[in-house]
Design a protein around this motif. Structure first.
Motif, PDB file in Angstrom:
ATOM      1  N   SER A   1      44.402 -74.938  33.777  1.00 37.95           N
ATOM      2  CA  SER A   1      43.070 -74.544  34.252  1.00 37.95           C
ATOM      3  C   SER A   1      43.242 -73.658  35.487  1.00 37.95           C
ATOM      4  O   SER A   1      44.037 -73.981  36.365  1.00 37.95           O
ATOM      5  CB  SER A   1      42.237 -75.780  34.625  1.00 37.95           C
ATOM      6  OG  SER A   1      42.066 -76.644  33.518  1.00 37.95           O
TER       7      SER A   1
ATOM      8  N   GLY B   1      34.886 -76.575  40.521  1.00 37.97           N
ATOM      9  CA  GLY B   1      35.861 -76.083  39.554  1.00 37.97           C
ATOM     10  C   GLY B   1      36.984 -77.077  39.337  1.00 37.97           C
ATOM     11  O   GLY B   1      37.424 -77.292  38.193  1.00 37.97           O
ATOM     12  N   TRP B   2      37.460 -77.673  40.416  1.00 32.83           N
ATOM     13  CA  TRP B   2      38.516 -78.680  40.296  1.00 32.83           C
ATOM     14  C   TRP B   2      38.031 -79.863  39.456  1.00 32.83           C
ATOM     15  O   TRP B   2      38.745 -80.348  38.575  1.00 32.83           O
ATOM     16  CB  TRP B   2      38.943 -79.154  41.683  1.00 32.83           C
ATOM     17  CG  TRP B   2      40.016 -80.191  41.648  1.00 32.83           C
ATOM     18  CD1 TRP B   2      39.854 -81.554  41.566  1.00 32.83           C
ATOM     19  CD2 TRP B   2      41.432 -79.961  41.666  1.00 32.83           C
ATOM     20  NE1 TRP B   2      41.073 -82.185  41.528  1.00 32.83           N
ATOM     21  CE2 TRP B   2      42.056 -81.233  41.593  1.00 32.83           C
ATOM     22  CE3 TRP B   2      42.226 -78.828  41.742  1.00 32.83           C
ATOM     23  CZ2 TRP B   2      43.440 -81.379  41.590  1.00 32.83           C
ATOM     24  CZ3 TRP B   2      43.605 -78.962  41.746  1.00 32.83           C
ATOM     25  CH2 TRP B   2      44.204 -80.232  41.668  1.00 32.83           C
TER      26      TRP B   2
ATOM     27  N   ALA C   1      37.881 -78.979  35.772  1.00 33.09           N
ATOM     28  CA  ALA C   1      39.141 -78.609  35.118  1.00 33.09           C
ATOM     29  C   ALA C   1      39.539 -79.676  34.106  1.00 33.09           C
ATOM     30  O   ALA C   1      39.599 -80.861  34.409  1.00 33.09           O
ATOM     31  CB  ALA C   1      40.235 -78.425  36.160  1.00 33.09           C
TER      32      ALA C   1
ATOM     33  N   VAL D   1      41.111 -72.060  38.581  1.00 35.62           N
ATOM     34  CA  VAL D   1      39.861 -72.103  39.339  1.00 35.62           C
ATOM     35  C   VAL D   1      39.859 -70.922  40.300  1.00 35.62           C
ATOM     36  O   VAL D   1      40.752 -70.797  41.148  1.00 35.62           O
ATOM     37  CB  VAL D   1      39.722 -73.431  40.112  1.00 35.62           C
ATOM     38  CG1 VAL D   1      38.453 -73.436  40.957  1.00 35.62           C
ATOM     39  CG2 VAL D   1      39.727 -74.607  39.134  1.00 35.62           C
TER      40      VAL D   1
ATOM     41  N   CYS E   1      35.455 -74.419  45.625  1.00 32.56           N
ATOM     42  CA  CYS E   1      36.423 -74.816  44.586  1.00 32.56           C
ATOM     43  C   CYS E   1      36.189 -76.217  44.034  1.00 32.56           C
ATOM     44  O   CYS E   1      36.712 -76.549  42.963  1.00 32.56           O
ATOM     45  CB  CYS E   1      37.845 -74.754  45.155  1.00 32.56           C
ATOM     46  SG  CYS E   1      38.486 -73.080  45.416  1.00 32.56           S
TER      47      CYS E   1
ATOM     48  N   CYS F   1      33.990 -69.857  40.185  1.00 34.14           N
ATOM     49  CA  CYS F   1      33.100 -70.678  41.016  1.00 34.14           C
ATOM     50  C   CYS F   1      32.329 -69.800  42.002  1.00 34.14           C
ATOM     51  O   CYS F   1      32.925 -68.996  42.728  1.00 34.14           O
ATOM     52  CB  CYS F   1      33.912 -71.716  41.788  1.00 34.14           C
ATOM     53  SG  CYS F   1      34.795 -72.881  40.745  1.00 34.14           S
TER      54      CYS F   1
END
Length: 384
Positions: A43, A120-121, A124, A45, A117, A75
């Motif tokens: 993934s 997004g984390w 993932a 990000v 972030c 993001c």
């Protein structure tokens, strides 16, 4: 006088040694893609904020990687940010099955990039996650190069930015800062066992970070890469660098741009790693040049000859490194390196003073003793 010459010689020798180590450690951009034993799903990000000169190109590069299974999570903190339209255009031009734009702002820290972030984390879906800045120009073998750098004792794999495509003299100076100075010292330090994270590209094993507080643990420091370095070290693991840094096209830069960025980075290094930052005053050509000129003045020898000898000893190896690695060079490169070194002690001294700067719409305030770190909405003007 002999003592002065010995100190100057030691500084020049350390400069040359660091260039030699970097030359041995860093691969050329023309080298073949490294082989990796496995290609697991990854993934990526990418925090976005605002449109820059090369945004379209860097966004599309993230969607054109040679990797069997990867997802991209763009993001954005604000849905009205014009970069959203650019990201949507990139997705239409370079469709990727597993790609999305995630909007929202999780304010877990004073660091706007880290806040961006978080979503997004959390979204993932793969066991390997790359946090990558939006201005990184990813080559097609981007993930292969990151994975190839992972070792049994790795906690994190990073890349420094490699400045390219400068437009104007101050962008050339920025290249001189990024390439043969900062990248060189970071690779030399890693080779000697002092690996430091760089936020431009960070490859994590997701379960490792999640078992130590998750992405929120990177809020422990004002800069997420400093927090990452300390966290990895507490795990008994190491930060490793890719064999060759990834490109960051610069475009046009003004003196104010370069000054603000370098002062910001210097302050962040000063408050996060003060014991490593303090000796930075000895870097560059100014200390050995001052010492050799003083020795020449005392002994009555030619100041011109002394200065020329120091400049040749300092910059010839640096120019050779840039040429051998096929990094950006121009007729202005030497002048840019001299200008950079003239600024280094001024930036170092400025970093010990309190000040604020505008970082992605937030005003970051760093106290002179490194004890006050604040963030808020930035006003129309923020000091660098």
């Amino acid at each position: 006088m002999l003592y002065i010459i010995a100190v100057a010689g030691t500084l020049l020798a350390a400069n040359t040694l660091s260039l030699m180590i970097a030359g041995w450690r860093i691969r050329s951009r023309q080298d073949e893609t490294p082989s990796v034993p496995a290609r697991p799903p990854v993934s990526i990000v990418v925090p976005l904020c605002g449109v820059e000169q090369f945004s379209r190109e860097t966004l599309e590069s993230a969607l054109s990687l040679d990797w069997p299974d990867y997802e991209i999570i763009f993001c954005v903190a604000d849905k009205t940010d014009p970069v959203v339209c650019l990201a949507e255009e990139a997705l239409r031009k370079k469709p990727l099955t597993k790609a999305m734009i995630s909007v929202g702002d999780d304010r877990i820290s004073a660091n706007p990039k880290l806040n961006n972030c978080v979503k997004g984390w959390n979204a993932a879906s793969h066991g390997w996650v790359v946090l990558a800045d939006s201005n990184v120009l990813m080559p097609t073998d981007y993930l292969a190069r990151l994975m190839a750098a992972w070792r049994p004792d790795s906690g994190l794999v990073c890349s420094t930015p490699l400045g390219s495509r400068p437009n104007g003299f101050w962008a050339e100076v920025e290249c001189a800062f990024l390439n043969t100075h900062q990248a060189r010292w970071q690779y030399a330090g890693e080779a000697l066992g002092f690996g430091f994270a760089q936020g431009k590209s960070m490859l994590w094993r997701k379960k490792t970070l999640d078992s130590h507080g998750g992405i929120q643990a990177l809020a422990a420091e004002i800069a997420e890469d400093a927090a990452a370095t300390k966290l990895v070290n507490t795990m008994g693991l190491k930060v490793h660098l890719v064999a060759g840094p990834f490109e960051q096209p610069l475009g046009r830069r003004t003196f104010r741009d370069v000054w603000a960025r370098q002062c910001r980075w210097a302050r962040l290094r000063r408050v996060t790693f003060p014991h490593f930052f303090a000796p930075e005053i000895l870097l560059g050509v100014v200390p050995p040049l001052f010492l050799c000129m003083s020795a020449a003045l005392i002994s009555g020898t030619s100041l011109f000859v002394a200065a020329l000898a120091v400049l040749c000893a300092a910059y010839a190896p640096e120019l050779i490194l840039a040429a051998r690695k096929n990094w950006y060079m121009s007729p202005l490169s030497l002048v840019a390196m001299v200008t950079r070194d003239a600024l280094l002690p001024i930036i170092w001294m400025r970093s010990w003073m309190a000040g604020s700067f505008d970082w992605r719409g937030n005003r970051m305030v760093i106290g002179s003793q490194g004890s006050r770190l604040e963030a808020g909405v930035a006003g129309p003007i923020a000091s660098p």
